[in-house]
Design a protein around this motif. Sequence first.
Motif, PDB file in Angstrom:
ATOM      1  N   LEU A  20     -30.784  17.248  -7.463  1.00 15.87           N
ATOM      2  CA  LEU A  20     -30.449  17.641  -6.096  1.00 15.87           C
ATOM      3  C   LEU A  20     -30.105  19.124  -6.035  1.00 15.87           C
ATOM      4  CD1 LEU A  20     -29.981  16.801  -3.165  1.00 15.87           C
ATOM      5  CD2 LEU A  20     -27.616  16.244  -3.787  1.00 15.87           C
ATOM      6  N   VAL A  21     -29.349  19.613  -6.999  1.00 10.93           N
ATOM      7  CA  VAL A  21     -29.048  21.043  -7.051  1.00 10.93           C
ATOM      8  C   VAL A  21     -30.339  21.851  -7.036  1.00 10.93           C
ATOM      9  CG1 VAL A  21     -28.204  22.893  -8.554  1.00 10.93           C
ATOM     10  CG2 VAL A  21     -26.792  20.866  -8.165  1.00 10.93           C
ATOM     11  N   ARG A  22     -31.270  21.486  -7.901  1.00 14.21           N
ATOM     12  CA  ARG A  22     -32.508  22.255  -8.001  1.00 14.21           C
ATOM     13  C   ARG A  22     -33.346  22.127  -6.730  1.00 14.21           C
ATOM     14  NH1 ARG A  22     -31.539  20.142 -13.084  1.00 14.21           N
ATOM     15  NH2 ARG A  22     -32.871  18.314 -12.773  1.00 14.21           N
ATOM     16  N   GLY A  23     -33.335  20.949  -6.113  1.00 12.63           N
ATOM     17  CA  GLY A  23     -34.067  20.770  -4.870  1.00 12.63           C
ATOM     18  C   GLY A  23     -33.495  21.605  -3.745  1.00 12.63           C
ATOM     19  N   LEU A  24     -32.174  21.696  -3.674  1.00 13.06           N
ATOM     20  CA  LEU A  24     -31.541  22.496  -2.627  1.00 13.06           C
ATOM     21  C   LEU A  24     -31.762  23.984  -2.853  1.00 13.06           C
ATOM     22  CD1 LEU A  24     -28.196  20.513  -2.242  1.00 13.06           C
ATOM     23  CD2 LEU A  24     -30.078  20.619  -0.585  1.00 13.06           C
ATOM     24  N   LEU A  25     -31.731  24.414  -4.105  1.00 16.83           N
ATOM     25  CA  LEU A  25     -31.981  25.824  -4.395  1.00 16.83           C
ATOM     26  C   LEU A  25     -33.399  26.230  -4.011  1.00 16.83           C
ATOM     27  CD1 LEU A  25     -30.221  26.352  -7.849  1.00 16.83           C
ATOM     28  CD2 LEU A  25     -29.423  27.041  -5.585  1.00 16.83           C
ATOM     29  N   ALA A  26     -34.330  25.296  -4.095  1.00 14.26           N
ATOM     30  CA  ALA A  26     -35.709  25.587  -3.720  1.00 14.26           C
ATOM     31  C   ALA A  26     -35.849  25.858  -2.225  1.00 14.26           C
ATOM     32  CB  ALA A  26     -36.616  24.426  -4.126  1.00 14.26           C
ATOM     33  N   CYS A  27     -34.809  25.502  -1.459  1.00 14.05           N
ATOM     34  CA  CYS A  27     -34.833  25.755  -0.008  1.00 14.05           C
ATOM     35  C   CYS A  27     -34.409  27.171   0.329  1.00 14.05           C
ATOM     36  CB  CYS A  27     -33.913  24.768   0.705  1.00 14.05           C
ATOM     37  SG  CYS A  27     -34.406  23.038   0.534  1.00 14.05           S
ATOM     38  N   GLY A  28     -34.165  28.012  -0.665  1.00 12.60           N
ATOM     39  CA  GLY A  28     -33.748  29.385  -0.419  1.00 12.60           C
ATOM     40  C   GLY A  28     -32.255  29.470  -0.177  1.00 12.60           C
ATOM     41  N   ASP A  29     -31.861  30.338   0.752  1.00 13.83           N
ATOM     42  CA  ASP A  29     -30.436  30.590   0.984  1.00 13.83           C
ATOM     43  C   ASP A  29     -29.879  29.759   2.123  1.00 13.83           C
ATOM     44  OD1 ASP A  29     -31.693  31.781   3.094  1.00 13.83           O
ATOM     45  OD2 ASP A  29     -30.833  33.781   2.782  1.00 13.83           O
ATOM     46  N   ARG A  30     -30.552  28.658   2.460  1.00 15.46           N
ATOM     47  CA  ARG A  30     -30.057  27.820   3.541  1.00 15.46           C
ATOM     48  C   ARG A  30     -28.796  27.060   3.152  1.00 15.46           C
ATOM     49  NH1 ARG A  30     -32.311  22.294   5.946  1.00 15.46           N
ATOM     50  NH2 ARG A  30     -30.889  22.138   7.703  1.00 15.46           N
ATOM     51  N   HIS A  31     -28.596  26.872   1.845  1.00 16.63           N
ATOM     52  CA  HIS A  31     -27.474  26.079   1.363  1.00 16.63           C
ATOM     53  C   HIS A  31     -26.611  26.874   0.391  1.00 16.63           C
ATOM     54  CE1 HIS A  31     -30.861  23.170   2.145  1.00 16.63           C
ATOM     55  NE2 HIS A  31     -29.937  22.754   2.985  1.00 16.63           N
ATOM     56  N   ALA A 241     -32.425  12.011  -0.214  1.00 15.39           N
ATOM     57  CA  ALA A 241     -31.264  12.860   0.082  1.00 15.39           C
ATOM     58  C   ALA A 241     -31.714  14.206   0.631  1.00 15.39           C
ATOM     59  CB  ALA A 241     -30.419  13.048  -1.168  1.00 15.39           C
ATOM     60  N   LEU A 242     -32.717  14.810   0.013  1.00 13.71           N
ATOM     61  CA  LEU A 242     -33.219  16.098   0.496  1.00 13.71           C
ATOM     62  C   LEU A 242     -33.794  15.967   1.904  1.00 13.71           C
ATOM     63  CD1 LEU A 242     -34.898  17.350  -2.795  1.00 13.71           C
ATOM     64  CD2 LEU A 242     -32.906  18.363  -1.683  1.00 13.71           C
ATOM     65  N   ASP A 243     -34.486  14.878   2.170  1.00 12.90           N
ATOM     66  CA  ASP A 243     -35.030  14.645   3.508  1.00 12.90           C
ATOM     67  C   ASP A 243     -33.906  14.528   4.533  1.00 12.90           C
ATOM     68  OD1 ASP A 243     -37.588  14.718   2.524  1.00 12.90           O
ATOM     69  OD2 ASP A 243     -37.840  12.528   2.451  1.00 12.90           O
ATOM     70  N   ARG A 244     -32.834  13.813   4.161  1.00 10.24           N
ATOM     71  CA  ARG A 244     -31.724  13.630   5.083  1.00 10.24           C
ATOM     72  C   ARG A 244     -31.005  14.958   5.349  1.00 10.24           C
ATOM     73  NH1 ARG A 244     -28.314   9.121   6.071  1.00 10.24           N
ATOM     74  NH2 ARG A 244     -30.141   7.855   5.424  1.00 10.24           N
ATOM     75  N   ILE A 245     -30.785  15.724   4.285  1.00 12.20           N
ATOM     76  CA  ILE A 245     -30.092  17.007   4.424  1.00 12.20           C
ATOM     77  C   ILE A 245     -30.910  17.972   5.276  1.00 12.20           C
ATOM     78  CG2 ILE A 245     -29.236  19.019   3.155  1.00 12.20           C
ATOM     79  CD1 ILE A 245     -28.585  17.053   0.847  1.00 12.20           C
ATOM     80  N   ALA A 246     -32.221  17.893   5.164  1.00  9.56           N
ATOM     81  CA  ALA A 246     -33.099  18.819   5.890  1.00  9.56           C
ATOM     82  C   ALA A 246     -32.962  18.708   7.399  1.00  9.56           C
ATOM     83  CB  ALA A 246     -34.559  18.587   5.481  1.00  9.56           C
ATOM     84  N   ILE A 247     -32.517  17.549   7.889  1.00 13.74           N
ATOM     85  CA  ILE A 247     -32.418  17.364   9.337  1.00 13.74           C
ATOM     86  C   ILE A 247     -31.006  17.524   9.850  1.00 13.74           C
ATOM     87  CG2 ILE A 247     -34.470  15.914   9.391  1.00 13.74           C
ATOM     88  CD1 ILE A 247     -32.647  13.478   9.623  1.00 13.74           C
ATOM     89  N   LEU A 248     -30.050  17.857   8.974  1.00 16.41           N
ATOM     90  CA  LEU A 248     -28.685  18.063   9.418  1.00 16.41           C
ATOM     91  C   LEU A 248     -28.521  19.422  10.099  1.00 16.41           C
ATOM     92  CD1 LEU A 248     -26.681  16.629   6.381  1.00 16.41           C
ATOM     93  CD2 LEU A 248     -27.157  15.528   8.572  1.00 16.41           C
TER      94      LEU A 248
END
Length: 248
Positions: A20-31, A241-248
């Motif tokens: 999950l850490v690596r998946g969120l980091l792939a989203c750039g600076d959004r998180h 989890a990544l899909d859910r976080i993406a729509i928050l």
Amino acid sequence: MDGESMRILILGGTGEAGALVRGLLACGDRHAVTLSLAGRTSQPKAEPVPTRIGGFGGADGLAAWLAQDRTDLVVDATHPFAARMSANAAEACARTGTRLLAIRRPAWQPVSGDHWTEVPDMEAAARALGPAPRRVFLTIGRQEVAAFAAAPQHDYVVRAIESVDLAVPRLSTIQARGPFDEAAEAAFLSGSAIEVLVSKNSGGSATYGKIAAARSLGLPVIMVARPHKPEVPSVPDVTAALDRIAIL
């Protein structure tokens, strides 16, 4: 979140937490991600985000930390048997109004060829071994090995990341970090003359090799059921989890 980074606390200690850490980091600076580890291993796998080690001091301490950090989301990616941490997370998030999402991997289910005895806890697992001496593979980590001191007639083999120093007679320790595939597990079980496994029902693929190997060798498994966890919004895996976080 209106152009601001979402502040996320990941309660980790599992493969899902790292993914999950690596998946969120792939989203750039959004998180803006912080990883929390319980500190039960001296050399945890490092992740490229700020990481805190050790407990928060119960639900009170976690609630205070969330408020101070202005955390937007807590992701409970702890082990299925980390019941206390999950309960603290649910309580702290409820108190502070912080969003909470849990990753709850499905439990294993017995299939044709499995020989399981399902028990509610470690004490019951020790009793289920029976009175006759057996050579037992304890695949439960090191935290709960002490329960088997109540059944000293057996020879125990424990595999854990850290050494085990507990007053359990006839105990030998193998220090190793998984995952282990089915072929390796079957070779180990055969070579170590194991007669029965004791396992937590952790679910997932990382440690399933031992269960498949026991099936192929016709070995019995004493399967310890998962503890109760609070009902919170949850998903079965990191992708969800990544899909859910993406729509928050």
